[in-house]
Write an enzyme that holds these catalytic residues in place. Structure first.
Site, PDB file in Angstrom:
ATOM      1  N   LYS A 113       0.822  -1.211   0.000  1.00 12.23           N
ATOM      2  CA  LYS A 113       0.000   0.000   0.000  1.00 12.23           C
ATOM      3  C   LYS A 113       0.866   1.275   0.000  1.00 12.23           C
ATOM      4  O   LYS A 113       0.432   2.323  -0.460  1.00 12.23           O
ATOM      5  CB  LYS A 113      -0.917   0.038   1.224  1.00 12.23           C
ATOM      6  CG  LYS A 113      -1.766  -1.206   1.475  1.00 12.23           C
ATOM      7  CD  LYS A 113      -2.898  -1.338   0.492  1.00 12.23           C
ATOM      8  CE  LYS A 113      -4.012  -2.267   0.944  1.00 12.23           C
ATOM      9  NZ  LYS A 113      -3.675  -3.679   1.059  1.00 12.23           N
TER      10      LYS A 113
HETATM   11  C1  PLP Z   1      -4.362  -4.850   0.623  1.00 11.66           C
HETATM   12  C2  PLP Z   1      -3.580  -6.090   0.569  1.00 11.66           C
HETATM   13  C3  PLP Z   1      -3.882  -7.104  -0.360  1.00 11.66           C
HETATM   14  C4  PLP Z   1      -5.060  -7.015  -1.290  1.00 11.66           C
HETATM   15  O1  PLP Z   1      -4.894  -6.039  -2.276  1.00 11.66           O
HETATM   16  P1  PLP Z   1      -6.152  -5.450  -3.070  1.00 11.66           P
HETATM   17  O2  PLP Z   1      -5.632  -4.311  -3.852  1.00 11.66           O
HETATM   18  O3  PLP Z   1      -7.135  -5.017  -2.017  1.00 11.66           O
HETATM   19  O4  PLP Z   1      -6.691  -6.560  -3.897  1.00 11.66           O
HETATM   20  C5  PLP Z   1      -3.047  -8.201  -0.397  1.00 11.66           C
HETATM   21  N1  PLP Z   1      -2.002  -8.331   0.442  1.00 11.66           N
HETATM   22  C6  PLP Z   1      -1.692  -7.383   1.350  1.00 11.66           C
HETATM   23  C7  PLP Z   1      -0.544  -7.601   2.260  1.00 11.66           C
HETATM   24  C8  PLP Z   1      -2.471  -6.235   1.446  1.00 11.66           C
HETATM   25  O5  PLP Z   1      -2.156  -5.301   2.345  1.00 11.66           O
END
Ligand code: PLP
Length: 495
Positions: A113
Site C-alpha cells: 500500500k
Molecule cells: C491490501 C492487501 C492485499 C489485497 O490487495 P487489493 O488491492 O485489495 O486486492 C493483499 N495483500 C496485502 C498484504 C495487502 O495489504
C-alpha cells in the site's frame, strides 16, 4: 486525460477533480477515458530509468495537467531513501528458473500500500491547488489492516488534510494494530469497529453518500475524500510497478522485449490486480492475470462462473488484508468488460446491494476468462506454502504472498502453462510473525514484538527498522465503536 464515472459515462472530470473527489457522487468509480499506449520506444526508455523516474514518466501519461518536473519531485519524495529501504523501491527477486517475486514491501509500513499511499497525498495536495479547493479534505479510511497505517503514514501532517481510520476490532494482526494505534501526527485519528472489514467499508460508503452530513461538514470547512483503492490516485501509482518489473526483467538480459509474462496477485479489494490489468491494456506484454484469494473465495467463483455472490460466510484468516467479500474495484473491470455499459454496471451494483449477487452475460464472461484465472487456497495450504518456499528457496514470505505462490503453483499444474511468471509479494513476513512462525514450525513468543526478534533470529533476515521500533511507542488511540456509531466518530473528529 479526462475521467468518467463507471455509473455515468457522460461525466467528464479532470484528473485533479477525480483525485480530489475520490468517489463519484453517483457511487461510481472514476476511470480514465483512454489508456495511453506504451510503445517499444517507451519501454526502452523506461529500462534506462530508475524507479522514481519511471513513476513520473508513466503517471505523466495520465496526468497531463500536472507539470512533469512536479511529478518528478513527488516521485523523489515518495520513493526516496528516507521512505524505501531498497534502492530499487519495488525490486524483483528471482525464485527459480522462470519465477520471480515482486517485492512491494520496502516502504515505511512494510506493505505494498505504501507504493500508492506515499504518492497519493502529494497528488491530492496538488489537486486541491489546481481545483481551487479551499476546504480541508477529510480522508475517511476503512482498512483491512494495511491501508490504514499506510494512509496515515502518507497523510500525517500534510496541510489541508485530516485522516480518520476505521479498522475491524478483531480483524487485523497485532503488529498491524500496534502500527495504527501508535501513529503520530496532529491530523490523524484511529478507531476500532465492532464488525468485519466489509461492515466498516459499507459504513464508510454510507457516510460518503449522506447529504446531511456533507452539508454539515461543508459549513465547518471540510469535505470528505477517500484514500481507499477506489481513488484513482491510488490505482495509478500501482500501474507503475508492473511496468517497472517488466523493465527489470528485460534488464537482466534473460528476457526479450515482447515476451509475455504472467502475473499472480494476492487479491482482496481488486485494486492491485486491476492495476496490472491496466498495465496490460497499455500494451505491457502480460499473459494471464492470476487472481489469488484466500478462503474468502468470492472472486475465484466469479472468474470461474460469471456469478458474483457475496452470500457466504465471512472467514477471518491468517491473510487478513484479503478478508473481503465485496471487492470494490471489480466495478472498474465490469465497466471495461461490458465496453462501457454504465447502465449494466449500475444494475449489477444495485443487485449486489439488494441481493448480494449478480451475474454477468456470456460475452463478458468469455472476455473475463480469457484474461483472468481465479484460484484460492485455505489456511493449511497457506502455511504449507510458507514452509515450502522457505525450504526450497530459503526465502521467507508473508501469509498473503504465500497465497499467491500457492495459487501460481496450482495454476501451472492445472493448465500446464509455464510462461515465466511474477508473483506479487505484498507484505513483509515480519508484519505477520505469528502465522509465519507457526507455519515454519516454531512456537511464537508470547509478546508480539518479541516475535519480530525471534523471526529475525531464526531466518537470518533483518526485520524492517520501523517494525522493530514499535517497541515502547505510546498508544494514542483506544476508541472502539459499534458500526452505527461511526458517523458520530466522524462528527466528533471534525469538531
Ligand atoms: C491490501 C492487501 C492485499 C489485497 O490487495 P487489493 O488491492 O485489495 O486486492 C493483499 N495483500 C496485502 C498484504 C495487502 O495489504
Amino acid at each position: 486525460m479526462q475521467y468518467l464515472s463507471t455509473r455515468d459515462k457522460s461525466l467528464r472530470l479532470s484528473a485533479a477533480e477525480a483525485i480530489t473527489m475520490g468517489l463519484s457522487r453517483d457511487g461510481g468509480l472514476f476511470t480514465p477515458v483512454a489508456f495511453p499506449n506504451l510503445g517499444t520506444l517507451d519501454l526502452k526508455t523506461l529500462c534506462g530509468m530508475d524507479y522514481q523516474r519511471r513513476a513520473a514518466y508513466i503517471m505523466g501519461k495520465y496526468l497531463e495537467q500536472f507539470r512533469p518536473e512536479d511529478l518528478e519531485q513527488f516521485s523523489r519524495n515518495a520513493y526516496g531513501p528516507e521512505t524505501f529501504d531498497h534502492p530499487g523501491v519495488a525490486p524483483l527477486r528471482k525464485v527459480d528458473g522462470n519465477t520471480w517475486c515482486l517485492e512491494l514491501w520496502h516502504g515505511p509500513t512494510s506493505a505494498f500500500k505504501d507504493l500508492a499511499l506515499q504518492m497519493l497525498p502529494q497528488l491530492l495536495s496538488y489537486s486541491l491547488k489546481k481545483t481551487g479547493e479551499e476546504k480541508t479534505a477529510c480522508i475517511l479510511v476503512a482498512t483491512s489492516g494495511d491501508t490504514g497505517k499506510a494512509a496515515m503514514e502518507g497523510f500525517a501532517n500534510v496541510p489541508q488534510t485530516k485522516i480518520l481510520v476505521f479498522y475491524p476490532e478483531n480483524g487485523v494482526s497485532e503488529i498491524q494494530k500496534l502500527q495504527m494505534v501508535t501513529q503520530e501526527g496532529d491530523n490523524v485519528g484511529v478507531c476500532a469497529v465492532k464488525g468485519n472489514f466489509d461492515d466498516a467499508q459499507n459504513a464508510v460508503k454510507r457516510i460518503f453518500s449522506d447529504e446531511v452530513l456533507r452539508k454539515d461538514l461543508e459549513e465547518k470547512g471540510y469535505f470528505l475524500s477517500s484514500a481507499n483503492s477506489i481513488n484513482w490516485g491510488r490505482i495509478l501509482p500501482q500501474i507503475v510497478y508492473y511496468i517497472s518489473a517488466y523493465c527489470d526483467l528485460l534488464n537482466t538480459g534473460e528476457f526479450k522485449l515482447g515476451q509475455k509474462v504472467n502475473f499472480c496477485v494476492p487479491t482482496g479489494n481488486f485494486g492491485n490486480i486491476l492495476a496490472c490489468y491496466y498495465a496490460r491494456k497499455m500494451g505491457l506484454p502480460v499473459g494471464k492475470l492470476i487472481c489469488a484469494s484466500n478462503c474468502n473465495d468470492v472472486l475465484t467463483d466469479f472468474i470461474r462462473t460469471g456469478i458474483y455472490d457475496r452470500n457466504r460466510p465471512f472467514h477471518t484468516t491468517i491473510s487478513p488484508s484479503m478478508d473481503i467479500l465485496i471487492s470494490s474495484n471489480l466495478e472498474r473491470l465490469l465497466f471495461d468488460l461490458s465496453e462501457w455499459d454504465d447502465g449494466l454496471v449500475r444494475d449489477c451494483m444495485q443487485q449486489l446491494n439488494e441481493t448480494g449477487r449478480y451475474e454477468i452475460n456470456g460475452e463478458m464472461k468469455t472476455r473475463l476468462q480469457s484474461l483472468f484465472y481465479g484460484g484460492f487456497c485455505g489456511e493449511r495450504e497457506t502455511e504449507t506454502a510458507i514452509t515450502e518456499v522457505y525450504r526450497q528457496y530459503g526465502y521467507l514470505v508473508d501469509t498473503h504472498t504465500a497465497v499467491a505462490a500457492r495459487v501460481l503453483t496450482d495454476y501451472r499444474r492445472e493448465t500446464g502453462d509455464d510462461t515465466p511468471a511474477i508473483f506479487a509479494s505484498t507484505a513483509s513476513p515480519f508484519k505477520f510473525c505469528d502465522s509465519v512462525l507457526n507455519a515454519i514450525g516454531r512456537t511464537p513468543e508470547a509478546d508480539s514484538l518479541d516475535r519480530i526478534a525471534q523471526l529475525q533470529e531464526i531466518s537470518g533476515v533483518t526485520a524492517p527498522v520501523r517494525l522493530a521500533a514499535l517497541r515502547g511507542k505510546e498508544v494514542r488511540f483506544k476508541e472502539v465503536t459499534e458500526k452505527a456509531g461511526m458517523e458520530n466518530i466522524v462528527r466528533a473528529f471534525l469538531q
